[in-house]
Motif scaffolding. Structure first.
Motif, short mmCIF file in Angstrom:
data_model
loop_
_atom_site.label_atom_id
_atom_site.label_comp_id
_atom_site.label_asym_id
_atom_site.label_seq_id
_atom_site.Cartn_x
_atom_site.Cartn_y
_atom_site.Cartn_z
N GLU A 134 -34.38 23.10 -37.43
CA GLU A 134 -34.89 22.49 -36.20
C GLU A 134 -33.84 21.54 -35.67
OE1 GLU A 134 -38.76 20.91 -35.76
OE2 GLU A 134 -39.64 22.37 -37.12
N LEU A 135 -33.60 21.62 -34.38
CA LEU A 135 -32.65 20.74 -33.71
C LEU A 135 -33.41 19.94 -32.66
CD1 LEU A 135 -29.96 23.47 -33.00
CD2 LEU A 135 -29.88 21.77 -34.81
N GLY A 136 -33.10 18.66 -32.54
CA GLY A 136 -33.75 17.84 -31.54
C GLY A 136 -32.78 16.83 -30.96
N ARG A 137 -32.98 16.48 -29.69
CA ARG A 137 -32.12 15.49 -29.04
C ARG A 137 -32.82 14.96 -27.80
NH1 ARG A 137 -25.82 16.59 -28.03
NH2 ARG A 137 -25.56 15.23 -29.81
N ALA A 138 -32.55 13.71 -27.48
CA ALA A 138 -33.04 13.10 -26.25
C ALA A 138 -31.95 13.18 -25.19
CB ALA A 138 -33.43 11.64 -26.50
N TYR A 139 -32.35 13.35 -23.93
CA TYR A 139 -31.42 13.47 -22.81
C TYR A 139 -31.83 12.55 -21.68
CZ TYR A 139 -29.74 17.72 -25.04
OH TYR A 139 -29.21 18.61 -25.92
N SER A 140 -30.83 12.01 -20.99
CA SER A 140 -31.05 11.31 -19.73
C SER A 140 -30.88 12.36 -18.64
CB SER A 140 -30.03 10.19 -19.53
OG SER A 140 -30.22 9.20 -20.51
N VAL A 141 -31.87 12.47 -17.77
CA VAL A 141 -31.89 13.55 -16.79
C VAL A 141 -31.77 12.99 -15.38
CG1 VAL A 141 -33.31 15.41 -15.84
CG2 VAL A 141 -33.28 15.00 -18.29
N THR A 142 -30.95 13.67 -14.57
CA THR A 142 -30.87 13.41 -13.14
C THR A 142 -31.12 14.73 -12.43
OG1 THR A 142 -28.50 13.87 -13.00
CG2 THR A 142 -29.14 11.60 -13.50
N VAL A 143 -31.19 14.69 -11.13
CA VAL A 143 -31.40 15.93 -10.36
C VAL A 143 -30.22 16.88 -10.54
CG1 VAL A 143 -31.70 16.86 -8.03
CG2 VAL A 143 -32.85 14.76 -8.68
N SER A 144 -29.02 16.32 -10.74
CA SER A 144 -27.83 17.16 -10.82
C SER A 144 -27.45 17.57 -12.24
CB SER A 144 -26.65 16.44 -10.18
OG SER A 144 -26.39 15.22 -10.85
N GLY A 145 -28.20 17.12 -13.26
CA GLY A 145 -27.86 17.51 -14.62
C GLY A 145 -28.52 16.66 -15.68
N ALA A 146 -27.95 16.68 -16.88
CA ALA A 146 -28.49 15.90 -18.00
C ALA A 146 -27.35 15.59 -18.96
CB ALA A 146 -29.58 16.68 -18.73
N THR A 147 -27.46 14.43 -19.62
CA THR A 147 -26.48 14.04 -20.63
C THR A 147 -27.22 13.60 -21.89
OG1 THR A 147 -26.40 11.78 -19.76
CG2 THR A 147 -24.71 13.31 -18.97
N PRO A 148 -26.64 13.86 -23.06
CA PRO A 148 -27.30 13.43 -24.30
C PRO A 148 -27.49 11.91 -24.32
CG PRO A 148 -25.57 15.00 -24.78
CD PRO A 148 -25.43 14.65 -23.33
N ALA A 149 -28.68 11.48 -24.74
CA ALA A 149 -28.99 10.06 -24.84
C ALA A 149 -29.22 9.65 -26.29
CB ALA A 149 -30.23 9.74 -23.99
N SER A 150 -29.08 10.60 -27.22
CA SER A 150 -29.25 10.30 -28.64
C SER A 150 -28.35 11.23 -29.44
CB SER A 150 -30.70 10.48 -29.06
OG SER A 150 -31.03 11.86 -29.11
N ALA A 151 -28.24 10.92 -30.69
CA ALA A 151 -27.53 11.82 -31.61
C ALA A 151 -28.39 13.06 -31.83
CB ALA A 151 -27.27 11.11 -32.92
N LEU A 152 -27.78 14.12 -32.26
CA LEU A 152 -28.52 15.33 -32.60
C LEU A 152 -29.30 15.12 -33.88
CD1 LEU A 152 -28.87 18.40 -31.83
CD2 LEU A 152 -27.15 18.83 -33.57
N SER A 153 -30.55 15.52 -33.88
CA SER A 153 -31.38 15.48 -35.08
C SER A 153 -31.44 16.89 -35.64
CB SER A 153 -32.78 14.99 -34.72
OG SER A 153 -33.63 15.10 -35.83
N LEU A 154 -31.12 17.02 -36.91
CA LEU A 154 -31.06 18.33 -37.57
C LEU A 154 -31.94 18.31 -38.80
CD1 LEU A 154 -29.79 21.15 -38.13
CD2 LEU A 154 -27.94 19.94 -39.29
N MET A 155 -32.81 19.30 -38.91
CA MET A 155 -33.65 19.44 -40.11
C MET A 155 -33.51 20.88 -40.61
SD MET A 155 -37.71 18.92 -40.74
CE MET A 155 -38.21 20.44 -39.97
N ARG A 156 -33.09 21.03 -41.85
CA ARG A 156 -33.01 22.35 -42.48
C ARG A 156 -34.18 22.55 -43.39
NH1 ARG A 156 -29.08 25.57 -41.96
NH2 ARG A 156 -27.12 24.92 -41.05
N ARG A 157 -34.68 23.78 -43.45
CA ARG A 157 -35.76 24.13 -44.35
C ARG A 157 -35.24 25.03 -45.46
NH1 ARG A 157 -38.48 25.49 -39.36
NH2 ARG A 157 -39.71 23.70 -38.74
N GLY A 158 -35.86 24.87 -46.61
CA GLY A 158 -35.72 25.71 -47.76
C GLY A 158 -34.42 26.21 -48.09
#
Length: 158
Positions: A134-158
């Motif tokens: 599972e990958l997760g991340r927060a983004y700051s969004v504008t009408v013209s695009g988006a930029t990452p607002a947090s580090a990437l969160s990574l969870m591996r299973r099994g």
């Protein structure tokens, strides 16, 4: 004790903390043993096309780092949102074969993929889920695009 709520510098750490908590809840709420089927995908339709494309492009590049570029067929549990369409295009751009809500024969390696997009306090929280990662991340969004607002969160299973 005086608390000034009108000062945006006072609220910024609280907003960042709230976004981080929401992302943690988003990721932890969908843990599975790997034998369950992924949930249906969902994204709000109000995210602009350029923002959806920017988020999808970033998330798929991170997905490819974990899975390997173009090594399998991705079974996408999609909706009709701009993000769902952008994600499909980004996956194809990275060389993945994409099937939408279809069954395949047993010979192909198929990676079921679901996503969830939430808006929280002016930011967009994005999550991609497979049976193994599972990958997760927060983004700051504008009408013209988006930029990452947090580090990437990574969870591996099994």
């Amino acid at each position: 004790m005086n608390i000034r709520l009108s000062n945006s510098r006072t609220l910024r750490p609280l907003r960042n903390f709230a976004a981080a908590c929401a992302l943690a809840i988003l990721l932890s709420g969908c843990q599975s043993t790997g034998t369950e089927e992924l949930v249906s995908s969902s994204a709000p339709p109000e995210i602009s096309g350029p923002a959806a494309s920017a988020i999808a492009g970033d998330m798929v590049s991170r997905f490819a780092e974990q899975i390997g570029p173009g090594k399998a067929t991705v079974a996408l549990k999609s909706d009709a949102s701009p993000f769902g369409q952008a994600l499909e295009a980004a996956l194809k751009g990275w060389g993945y074969a994409v099937i939408i809500d279809q069954k395949t024969d047993g010979g192909a390696t198929v990676i079921p993929l679901a996503y969830v997009i939430l808006t929280v306090d002016g930011q967009v929280l994005a999550r991609l889920s497979t049976n193994s990662v599972e990958l997760g991340r927060a983004y700051s969004v504008t009408v013209s695009g988006a930029t990452p607002a947090s580090a990437l969160s990574l969870m591996r299973r099994g």
